[in-house]
Scaffold this motif. Structure first.
Motif, PDB file in Angstrom:
ATOM      1  N   LYS A  69      30.269  17.169  76.422  1.00 29.41           N
ATOM      2  CA  LYS A  69      31.524  17.743  75.936  1.00 29.41           C
ATOM      3  C   LYS A  69      32.633  16.715  76.087  1.00 29.41           C
ATOM      4  O   LYS A  69      32.770  16.078  77.136  1.00 29.41           O
ATOM      5  CB  LYS A  69      31.870  19.014  76.719  1.00 29.41           C
ATOM      6  N   VAL A  70      33.427  16.559  75.012  1.00 31.62           N
ATOM      7  CA  VAL A  70      34.584  15.665  75.038  1.00 31.62           C
ATOM      8  C   VAL A  70      35.779  16.431  74.475  1.00 31.62           C
ATOM      9  O   VAL A  70      35.673  17.105  73.451  1.00 31.62           O
ATOM     10  CB  VAL A  70      34.320  14.360  74.237  1.00 31.62           C
ATOM     11  N   PHE A  71      36.908  16.369  75.164  1.00 32.06           N
ATOM     12  CA  PHE A  71      38.126  17.046  74.711  1.00 32.06           C
ATOM     13  C   PHE A  71      38.999  16.080  73.923  1.00 32.06           C
ATOM     14  O   PHE A  71      39.140  14.915  74.288  1.00 32.06           O
ATOM     15  CB  PHE A  71      38.905  17.596  75.909  1.00 32.06           C
ATOM     16  N   CYS A  72      39.583  16.583  72.831  1.00 34.76           N
ATOM     17  CA  CYS A  72      40.493  15.779  72.008  1.00 34.76           C
ATOM     18  C   CYS A  72      41.852  15.742  72.711  1.00 34.76           C
ATOM     19  O   CYS A  72      42.417  16.794  73.008  1.00 34.76           O
ATOM     20  CB  CYS A  72      40.640  16.390  70.618  1.00 34.76           C
ATOM     21  N   PRO A  73      42.394  14.551  72.970  1.00 38.14           N
ATOM     22  CA  PRO A  73      43.632  14.459  73.756  1.00 38.14           C
ATOM     23  C   PRO A  73      44.859  15.073  73.091  1.00 38.14           C
ATOM     24  O   PRO A  73      45.758  15.545  73.772  1.00 38.14           O
ATOM     25  CB  PRO A  73      43.825  12.946  73.939  1.00 38.14           C
ATOM     26  N   ASP A  74      44.920  15.071  71.750  1.00 39.15           N
ATOM     27  CA  ASP A  74      46.116  15.514  71.024  1.00 39.15           C
ATOM     28  C   ASP A  74      45.811  16.805  70.271  1.00 39.15           C
ATOM     29  O   ASP A  74      45.023  16.810  69.322  1.00 39.15           O
ATOM     30  CB  ASP A  74      46.553  14.412  70.053  1.00 39.15           C
ATOM     31  N   ASP A  75      46.435  17.916  70.676  1.00 40.76           N
ATOM     32  CA  ASP A  75      46.202  19.201  70.009  1.00 40.76           C
ATOM     33  C   ASP A  75      46.682  19.197  68.561  1.00 40.76           C
ATOM     34  O   ASP A  75      46.121  19.887  67.711  1.00 40.76           O
ATOM     35  CB  ASP A  75      46.908  20.330  70.762  1.00 40.76           C
ATOM     36  N   ASP A  76      47.758  18.450  68.275  1.00 44.00           N
ATOM     37  CA  ASP A  76      48.321  18.443  66.922  1.00 44.00           C
ATOM     38  C   ASP A  76      47.501  17.598  65.957  1.00 44.00           C
ATOM     39  O   ASP A  76      47.499  17.852  64.750  1.00 44.00           O
ATOM     40  CB  ASP A  76      49.760  17.923  66.950  1.00 44.00           C
ATOM     41  N   PHE A  77      46.812  16.587  66.472  1.00 42.82           N
ATOM     42  CA  PHE A  77      45.973  15.736  65.635  1.00 42.82           C
ATOM     43  C   PHE A  77      44.718  15.375  66.428  1.00 42.82           C
ATOM     44  O   PHE A  77      44.626  14.306  67.024  1.00 42.82           O
ATOM     45  CB  PHE A  77      46.739  14.483  65.201  1.00 42.82           C
ATOM     46  N   PRO A  78      43.740  16.305  66.469  1.00 44.00           N
ATOM     47  CA  PRO A  78      42.550  16.084  67.306  1.00 44.00           C
ATOM     48  C   PRO A  78      41.652  14.982  66.746  1.00 44.00           C
ATOM     49  O   PRO A  78      41.165  15.068  65.620  1.00 44.00           O
ATOM     50  CB  PRO A  78      41.844  17.445  67.286  1.00 44.00           C
ATOM     51  N   VAL A  79      41.431  13.940  67.547  1.00 44.54           N
ATOM     52  CA  VAL A  79      40.630  12.789  67.128  1.00 44.54           C
ATOM     53  C   VAL A  79      39.688  12.391  68.254  1.00 44.54           C
ATOM     54  O   VAL A  79      40.096  12.340  69.417  1.00 44.54           O
ATOM     55  CB  VAL A  79      41.514  11.576  66.773  1.00 44.54           C
ATOM     56  N   VAL A  80      38.430  12.109  67.903  1.00 44.60           N
ATOM     57  CA  VAL A  80      37.495  11.438  68.812  1.00 44.60           C
ATOM     58  C   VAL A  80      36.712  10.424  67.989  1.00 44.60           C
ATOM     59  O   VAL A  80      36.720  10.464  66.760  1.00 44.60           O
ATOM     60  CB  VAL A  80      36.515  12.420  69.513  1.00 44.60           C
ATOM     61  N   GLY A 103      43.400  30.388  77.768  1.00 45.06           N
ATOM     62  CA  GLY A 103      44.460  30.737  78.696  1.00 45.06           C
ATOM     63  C   GLY A 103      44.439  32.204  79.073  1.00 45.06           C
ATOM     64  O   GLY A 103      44.932  32.593  80.136  1.00 45.06           O
ATOM     65  N   ASP A 104      43.861  33.038  78.191  1.00 47.29           N
ATOM     66  CA  ASP A 104      43.755  34.467  78.479  1.00 47.29           C
ATOM     67  C   ASP A 104      42.861  34.738  79.684  1.00 47.29           C
ATOM     68  O   ASP A 104      42.955  35.794  80.305  1.00 47.29           O
ATOM     69  CB  ASP A 104      43.201  35.227  77.263  1.00 47.29           C
ATOM     70  N   VAL A 105      41.977  33.818  79.996  1.00 45.94           N
ATOM     71  CA  VAL A 105      41.082  34.010  81.143  1.00 45.94           C
ATOM     72  C   VAL A 105      41.410  33.014  82.258  1.00 45.94           C
ATOM     73  O   VAL A 105      40.605  32.768  83.146  1.00 45.94           O
ATOM     74  CB  VAL A 105      39.595  33.880  80.722  1.00 45.94           C
ATOM     75  N   GLY A 106      42.591  32.422  82.184  1.00 48.72           N
ATOM     76  CA  GLY A 106      43.058  31.572  83.266  1.00 48.72           C
ATOM     77  C   GLY A 106      42.670  30.119  83.174  1.00 48.72           C
ATOM     78  O   GLY A 106      42.843  29.384  84.142  1.00 48.72           O
ATOM     79  N   ALA A 107      42.158  29.674  82.042  1.00 49.28           N
ATOM     80  CA  ALA A 107      41.782  28.267  81.885  1.00 49.28           C
ATOM     81  C   ALA A 107      42.814  27.566  81.013  1.00 49.28           C
ATOM     82  O   ALA A 107      43.259  28.103  80.013  1.00 49.28           O
ATOM     83  CB  ALA A 107      40.402  28.150  81.262  1.00 49.28           C
ATOM     84  N   GLU A 108      43.206  26.363  81.412  1.00 45.81           N
ATOM     85  CA  GLU A 108      44.183  25.593  80.652  1.00 45.81           C
ATOM     86  C   GLU A 108      43.612  24.221  80.336  1.00 45.81           C
ATOM     87  O   GLU A 108      42.638  23.788  80.931  1.00 45.81           O
ATOM     88  CB  GLU A 108      45.486  25.447  81.442  1.00 45.81           C
ATOM     89  N   GLY A 109      44.237  23.545  79.383  1.00 48.96           N
ATOM     90  CA  GLY A 109      43.781  22.213  79.030  1.00 48.96           C
ATOM     91  C   GLY A 109      43.897  21.981  77.545  1.00 48.96           C
ATOM     92  O   GLY A 109      44.602  22.702  76.834  1.00 48.96           O
ATOM     93  N   ALA A 110      43.193  20.966  77.069  1.00 50.28           N
ATOM     94  CA  ALA A 110      43.243  20.610  75.650  1.00 50.28           C
ATOM     95  C   ALA A 110      42.688  21.747  74.790  1.00 50.28           C
ATOM     96  O   ALA A 110      41.803  22.492  75.216  1.00 50.28           O
ATOM     97  CB  ALA A 110      42.445  19.333  75.410  1.00 50.28           C
TER      98      ALA A 110
END
Length: 202
Positions: A99-110, A72-79
Motif C-alpha cells: 500500500k502506498v498513499f498519494c501525498p497530495d489529495d488535490d492531485f494524487p500521483v504515484v 475519519g468517521d471511524v477515527g482514522a486520519e491521513g491521506a
C-alpha cells in the motif's frame, strides 16, 4: 513437486529486511502480509520486492485505487487516496499486499510500475479512470472503463450516485447524445419491520 506454503511471519520478516527504510511498516493482518511504503520510495520498494532473492515477486496480480475520505468517521486520519497492489511469488509460493498513499489529495500521483510488470498497464489506467490517481511514467494513461468524454472519477466517494450526465440514442440525429441528469439524487434506506414473535421467535 508442490512448494510448501511459507508462514506469513517468515514472509513479513524477509520483506522487512529487504525493504529496510524503504518501508514504513510491514505487518501481518488476518494471515496476509501488508507492506506500507512511502510514495517517494514506492518504485524502489517494488523493484526490490521483484528482484530480491528472498522475495522474487514475479507477478503483479492486482492493483487498485482507494478513497479513504470517510475513514475519519471511524477515527482514522491521513491521506485521502492510496494505491494497493497484490504481488505473487510463484517460485517461493508467497504473497504480499503493498500500500502506498498519494501525498497530495488535490492531485494524487504515484510512480508507475509498468516498467516492472506489464500487467500494471491496464490496472493503473483503471485506477486513474475510477479514482483519478495519476501514475507518473505510464506510457498511455487514459480512461479504460468510462467514455472518453466522461467527467469526474466515479469511484470517488463524493461522486454522485446518479452521475453528472445521462446518455441516450437520438433517432433524429442518429447518434448518442449527452444530457444533464433528469432524476433526483436520493438515498434509499431499507426499512425492516418485524412482527412480535416473527417466525416463531420470541
Amino acid at each position: 513437486m508442490t512448494s510448501v506454503a511459507v508462514r506469513p511471519e517468515a514472509v513479513r520478516d524477509a520483506i522487512a529486511l529487504t525493504l529496510g527504510d524503504a518501508a514504513r511498516d510491514v505487518h501481518v493482518l488476518l494471515g496476509e502480509v501488508i507492506a506500507v511504503v512511502p510514495a517517494a520510495r514506492y518504485h524502489e520498494a517494488m523493484k526490490l520486492l521483484r528482484d530480491a532473492p528472498v522475495c522474487r515477486f514475479e507477478q503483479l496480480v492486482d492493483l487498485c485505487g482507494m478513497d479513504h475520505s470517510t475513514y475519519g468517521d471511524v477515527g482514522a486520519e491521513g491521506a485521502r487516496y492510496s494505491v494497493v497492489s497484490h504481488l505473487l511469488s510463484v517460485s517461493l509460493n508467497q504473497r504480499v499486499r503493498v500500500k502506498v498513499f498519494c501525498p497530495d489529495d488535490d492531485f494524487p500521483v504515484v510512480d508507475s510500475v509498468t516498467d516492472l510488470w506489464k500487467s500494471a498497464e491496464w490496472y493503473e489506467r483503471e485506477a486513474f479512470d475510477l479514482f483519478g490517481v495519476v501514475f507518473d511514467g505510464h506510457g498511455d494513461l487514459r480512461r479504460i472503463l468510462t467514455d472518453y468524454g466522461f467527467i469526474g472519477h466515479p469511484f470517488r466517494k463524493d461522486f454522485p450516485l446518479s452521475g453528472h450526465v445521462e446518455m441516450r440514442y437520438d433517432a433524429d440525429q442518429r447518434r448518442v447524445i449527452y444530457e444533464p441528469v433528469t432524476i433526483e439524487p436520493r438515498e434509499v434506506t431499507p426499512r425492516i419491520i418485524r412482527e412480535d414473535k416473527y417466525g416463531g421467535l420470541h
